[in-house]
Motif scaffolding. Structure first.
Motif, PDB file in Angstrom:
ATOM      1  N   TYR A   1       0.836  -1.197   0.000  1.00 63.02           N
ATOM      2  CA  TYR A   1       0.000   0.000   0.000  1.00 63.02           C
ATOM      3  C   TYR A   1       0.878   1.258   0.000  1.00 63.02           C
ATOM      4  O   TYR A   1       0.695   2.155  -0.818  1.00 63.02           O
ATOM      5  N   LEU A   2       1.863   1.305   0.902  1.00 69.30           N
ATOM      6  CA  LEU A   2       2.744   2.468   0.947  1.00 69.30           C
ATOM      7  C   LEU A   2       3.661   2.528  -0.271  1.00 69.30           C
ATOM      8  O   LEU A   2       3.997   3.618  -0.731  1.00 69.30           O
ATOM      9  N   ALA A   3       4.037   1.386  -0.808  1.00 73.27           N
ATOM     10  CA  ALA A   3       4.849   1.371  -2.030  1.00 73.27           C
ATOM     11  C   ALA A   3       4.106   2.069  -3.162  1.00 73.27           C
ATOM     12  O   ALA A   3       4.726   2.772  -3.983  1.00 73.27           O
ATOM     13  N   ALA A   4       2.787   1.916  -3.223  1.00 72.43           N
ATOM     14  CA  ALA A   4       2.004   2.595  -4.255  1.00 72.43           C
ATOM     15  C   ALA A   4       2.067   4.111  -4.084  1.00 72.43           C
ATOM     16  O   ALA A   4       2.141   4.851  -5.063  1.00 72.43           O
ATOM     17  N   TRP A   5       2.065   4.583  -2.840  1.00 72.20           N
ATOM     18  CA  TRP A   5       2.181   6.025  -2.592  1.00 72.20           C
ATOM     19  C   TRP A   5       3.543   6.548  -3.052  1.00 72.20           C
ATOM     20  O   TRP A   5       3.662   7.707  -3.431  1.00 72.20           O
ATOM     21  N   ASN A   6       4.555   5.696  -3.008  1.00 78.05           N
ATOM     22  CA  ASN A   6       5.914   6.117  -3.374  1.00 78.05           C
ATOM     23  C   ASN A   6       6.255   5.881  -4.844  1.00 78.05           C
ATOM     24  O   ASN A   6       7.246   6.411  -5.331  1.00 78.05           O
ATOM     25  N   GLU A   7       5.463   5.092  -5.542  1.00 75.26           N
ATOM     26  CA  GLU A   7       5.780   4.748  -6.935  1.00 75.26           C
ATOM     27  C   GLU A   7       5.432   5.914  -7.857  1.00 75.26           C
ATOM     28  O   GLU A   7       4.266   6.248  -8.036  1.00 75.26           O
ATOM     29  N   THR A   8       6.440   6.521  -8.466  1.00 73.77           N
ATOM     30  CA  THR A   8       6.223   7.699  -9.300  1.00 73.77           C
ATOM     31  C   THR A   8       6.074   7.377 -10.787  1.00 73.77           C
ATOM     32  O   THR A   8       5.641   8.236 -11.553  1.00 73.77           O
ATOM     33  N   ASP A   9       6.421   6.178 -11.210  1.00 71.59           N
ATOM     34  CA  ASP A   9       6.190   5.791 -12.598  1.00 71.59           C
ATOM     35  C   ASP A   9       4.704   5.457 -12.748  1.00 71.59           C
ATOM     36  O   ASP A   9       4.207   4.537 -12.091  1.00 71.59           O
ATOM     37  N   PRO A  10       3.962   6.199 -13.589  1.00 70.51           N
ATOM     38  CA  PRO A  10       2.509   5.998 -13.666  1.00 70.51           C
ATOM     39  C   PRO A  10       2.088   4.568 -14.013  1.00 70.51           C
ATOM     40  O   PRO A  10       1.147   4.047 -13.416  1.00 70.51           O
ATOM     41  N   ALA A  11       2.772   3.915 -14.946  1.00 70.39           N
ATOM     42  CA  ALA A  11       2.392   2.550 -15.327  1.00 70.39           C
ATOM     43  C   ALA A  11       2.673   1.567 -14.198  1.00 70.39           C
ATOM     44  O   ALA A  11       1.843   0.703 -13.891  1.00 70.39           O
ATOM     45  N   ALA A  12       3.813   1.694 -13.550  1.00 72.85           N
ATOM     46  CA  ALA A  12       4.161   0.808 -12.435  1.00 72.85           C
ATOM     47  C   ALA A  12       3.230   1.046 -11.247  1.00 72.85           C
ATOM     48  O   ALA A  12       2.815   0.098 -10.572  1.00 72.85           O
ATOM     49  N   ARG A  13       2.895   2.324 -11.010  1.00 70.15           N
ATOM     50  CA  ARG A  13       1.979   2.642  -9.899  1.00 70.15           C
ATOM     51  C   ARG A  13       0.606   2.034 -10.166  1.00 70.15           C
ATOM     52  O   ARG A  13       0.010   1.408  -9.286  1.00 70.15           O
ATOM     53  N   ARG A  14       0.097   2.192 -11.374  1.00 71.30           N
ATOM     54  CA  ARG A  14      -1.230   1.654 -11.702  1.00 71.30           C
ATOM     55  C   ARG A  14      -1.252   0.136 -11.569  1.00 71.30           C
ATOM     56  O   ARG A  14      -2.212  -0.444 -11.060  1.00 71.30           O
ATOM     57  N   LYS A  15      -0.175  -0.525 -12.006  1.00 70.42           N
ATOM     58  CA  LYS A  15      -0.080  -1.979 -11.872  1.00 70.42           C
ATOM     59  C   LYS A  15      -0.134  -2.388 -10.403  1.00 70.42           C
ATOM     60  O   LYS A  15      -0.832  -3.323 -10.026  1.00 70.42           O
ATOM     61  N   LEU A  16       0.590  -1.665  -9.563  1.00 69.21           N
ATOM     62  CA  LEU A  16       0.598  -1.950  -8.124  1.00 69.21           C
ATOM     63  C   LEU A  16      -0.790  -1.728  -7.526  1.00 69.21           C
ATOM     64  O   LEU A  16      -1.256  -2.534  -6.709  1.00 69.21           O
ATOM     65  N   VAL A  17      -1.465  -0.669  -7.927  1.00 69.37           N
ATOM     66  CA  VAL A  17      -2.828  -0.407  -7.443  1.00 69.37           C
ATOM     67  C   VAL A  17      -3.749  -1.559  -7.839  1.00 69.37           C
ATOM     68  O   VAL A  17      -4.508  -2.077  -7.017  1.00 69.37           O
TER      69      VAL A  17
END
Length: 120
Positions: free
Chosen positions: A10-26
């Motif tokens: 959950y916190l990794a998603a808050w820190n992920e700044t690459d939009p594609a990687a963040r969306r995948k994590l979400v």
């Protein structure tokens, strides 16, 4: 159920700044209809939560979320977090979140509280 790992992701998603990687994590971490609520925002579903993350990252560019101790039982976890520049000793923001997981180990809800916020 590994709620420690879920809180970390959950916190990794808050820190992920690459939009594609963040969306995948979400999408991997959140239930499709999962909800997030704090004093400043309400978001439901992947699209709204991802947009919330992007907005917070734009507002606090260069800052990093750090997870505090996770206390969990059944399908509920509570934990603190801090937002600060990397390596800083004094956080800019401190919060407390309560996360509820689905039976398949995804985030169903997060209710957040802000304990310390910057003043204007």
């Amino acid at each position: 159920m590994d709620l420690q790992n879920l809180a970390e992701r959950y916190l990794a998603a808050w820190n992920e700044t690459d939009p594609a990687a963040r969306r995948k994590l979400v999408e991997e971490t959140w239930a499709a209809d999962g909800s997030y609520t704090d004093p400043l925002v309400e978001a439901r579903g992947h699209e709204q939560f991802d947009a919330t993350l992007a907005a917070v990252q734009a507002q606090f560019a260069g800052l990093v979320f750090t997870l505090g101790p996770v206390d969990a039982h059944h399908d509920v976890a509570r934990f603190t977090w801090e937002l600060a520049p990397a390596g800083a000793t004094e956080p800019l923001v401190i919060g407390f979140d309560v996360l509820t997981a689905t039976p398949d180990g995804r985030i169903a809800t997060v209710v957040g509280f802000l304990d310390k916020v910057p003043t204007a």
